[in-house]
Design a protein around this motif. Sequence first.
Motif, PDB file in Angstrom:
ATOM      1  N   ASP A  22      38.014  74.965 -32.200  1.00 10.23           N
ATOM      2  CA  ASP A  22      38.212  73.539 -31.918  1.00 10.23           C
ATOM      3  C   ASP A  22      39.664  73.219 -31.581  1.00 10.23           C
ATOM      4  O   ASP A  22      39.939  72.331 -30.770  1.00 10.23           O
ATOM      5  N   VAL A  23      40.608  73.959 -32.143  1.00  6.57           N
ATOM      6  CA  VAL A  23      42.019  73.756 -31.802  1.00  6.57           C
ATOM      7  C   VAL A  23      42.293  74.272 -30.385  1.00  6.57           C
ATOM      8  O   VAL A  23      42.974  73.618 -29.593  1.00  6.57           O
ATOM      9  N   ASP A  25      40.069  74.523 -27.969  1.00  5.75           N
ATOM     10  CA  ASP A  25      39.408  73.574 -27.061  1.00  5.75           C
ATOM     11  C   ASP A  25      40.217  72.290 -26.897  1.00  5.75           C
ATOM     12  O   ASP A  25      40.216  71.682 -25.823  1.00  5.75           O
ATOM     13  N   SER A  26      40.924  71.878 -27.940  1.00  3.87           N
ATOM     14  CA  SER A  26      41.749  70.671 -27.851  1.00  3.87           C
ATOM     15  C   SER A  26      42.891  70.837 -26.860  1.00  3.87           C
ATOM     16  O   SER A  26      43.263  69.885 -26.170  1.00  3.87           O
ATOM     17  N   TRP A  28      42.799  72.703 -24.112  1.00  5.75           N
ATOM     18  CA  TRP A  28      42.191  72.537 -22.781  1.00  5.75           C
ATOM     19  C   TRP A  28      41.868  71.065 -22.525  1.00  5.75           C
ATOM     20  O   TRP A  28      42.043  70.568 -21.416  1.00  5.75           O
ATOM     21  N   PHE A  29      41.411  70.354 -23.553  1.00  2.39           N
ATOM     22  CA  PHE A  29      41.097  68.929 -23.418  1.00  2.39           C
ATOM     23  C   PHE A  29      42.340  68.132 -23.030  1.00  2.39           C
ATOM     24  O   PHE A  29      42.285  67.278 -22.134  1.00  2.39           O
ATOM     25  N   ILE A  30      43.448  68.409 -23.683  1.00  7.45           N
ATOM     26  CA  ILE A  30      44.704  67.720 -23.365  1.00  7.45           C
ATOM     27  C   ILE A  30      45.101  67.974 -21.913  1.00  7.45           C
ATOM     28  O   ILE A  30      45.464  67.048 -21.175  1.00  7.45           O
ATOM     29  N   SER A  55      47.391  66.722 -40.603  1.00  7.98           N
ATOM     30  CA  SER A  55      46.627  66.875 -39.359  1.00  7.98           C
ATOM     31  C   SER A  55      47.540  67.506 -38.306  1.00  7.98           C
ATOM     32  O   SER A  55      48.751  67.524 -38.446  1.00  7.98           O
ATOM     33  N   THR A  57      49.390  67.882 -34.694  1.00 11.12           N
ATOM     34  CA  THR A  57      49.933  67.214 -33.521  1.00 11.12           C
ATOM     35  C   THR A  57      50.336  68.299 -32.535  1.00 11.12           C
ATOM     36  O   THR A  57      50.999  69.269 -32.907  1.00 11.12           O
ATOM     37  N   PHE A  73      45.715  64.828 -33.290  1.00  9.10           N
ATOM     38  CA  PHE A  73      44.297  65.124 -33.466  1.00  9.10           C
ATOM     39  C   PHE A  73      43.978  65.124 -34.956  1.00  9.10           C
ATOM     40  O   PHE A  73      44.869  65.261 -35.791  1.00  9.10           O
ATOM     41  N   SER A  74      42.729  65.007 -35.276  1.00  7.28           N
ATOM     42  CA  SER A  74      42.327  64.965 -36.682  1.00  7.28           C
ATOM     43  C   SER A  74      42.045  66.345 -37.265  1.00  7.28           C
ATOM     44  O   SER A  74      41.693  66.453 -38.433  1.00  7.28           O
ATOM     45  N   HIS A  75      42.207  67.395 -36.472  1.00  4.15           N
ATOM     46  CA  HIS A  75      42.019  68.747 -37.010  1.00  4.15           C
ATOM     47  C   HIS A  75      43.016  68.969 -38.144  1.00  4.15           C
ATOM     48  O   HIS A  75      44.182  68.594 -38.014  1.00  4.15           O
TER      49      HIS A  75
END
Length: 105
Positions: A22-23, A25-26, A28-30, A55, A57, A73-75
């Motif tokens: 998930d980190v 993927d984040s 790539w999302f950014i 969390s 950043t 992000f909330s990760h």
Amino acid sequence: MAFTDSHRRSASFGIATNLPDDVIDSIWFIIDHFLKHVFELEEELEFQLLNNKGSITFRFSSKHLPTMIDFDFSHPYEPLYPPRVLVLDMDGKETILLPEENDLY
């Protein structure tokens, strides 16, 4: 302009063993939702992974841009996460890697 014609995306061994999916993927999302088509991106991007009250950043920077941007992000942040990661675009093959792995690519 880099990061506009993606053919393949991957994470290096160092990234895959040090960051959860998930980190990764984040990142790539950014790139896809906040950086592409907003900035003229170079072939090498840098993200710092920072602790923001437990969390994560992501702090984006690039050698040719005079600014840094933080993405919260909330990760959960883990102290064992690498402090910096690079993202390279090599003619459409995009890879997230640790800075010390850069000579391998």
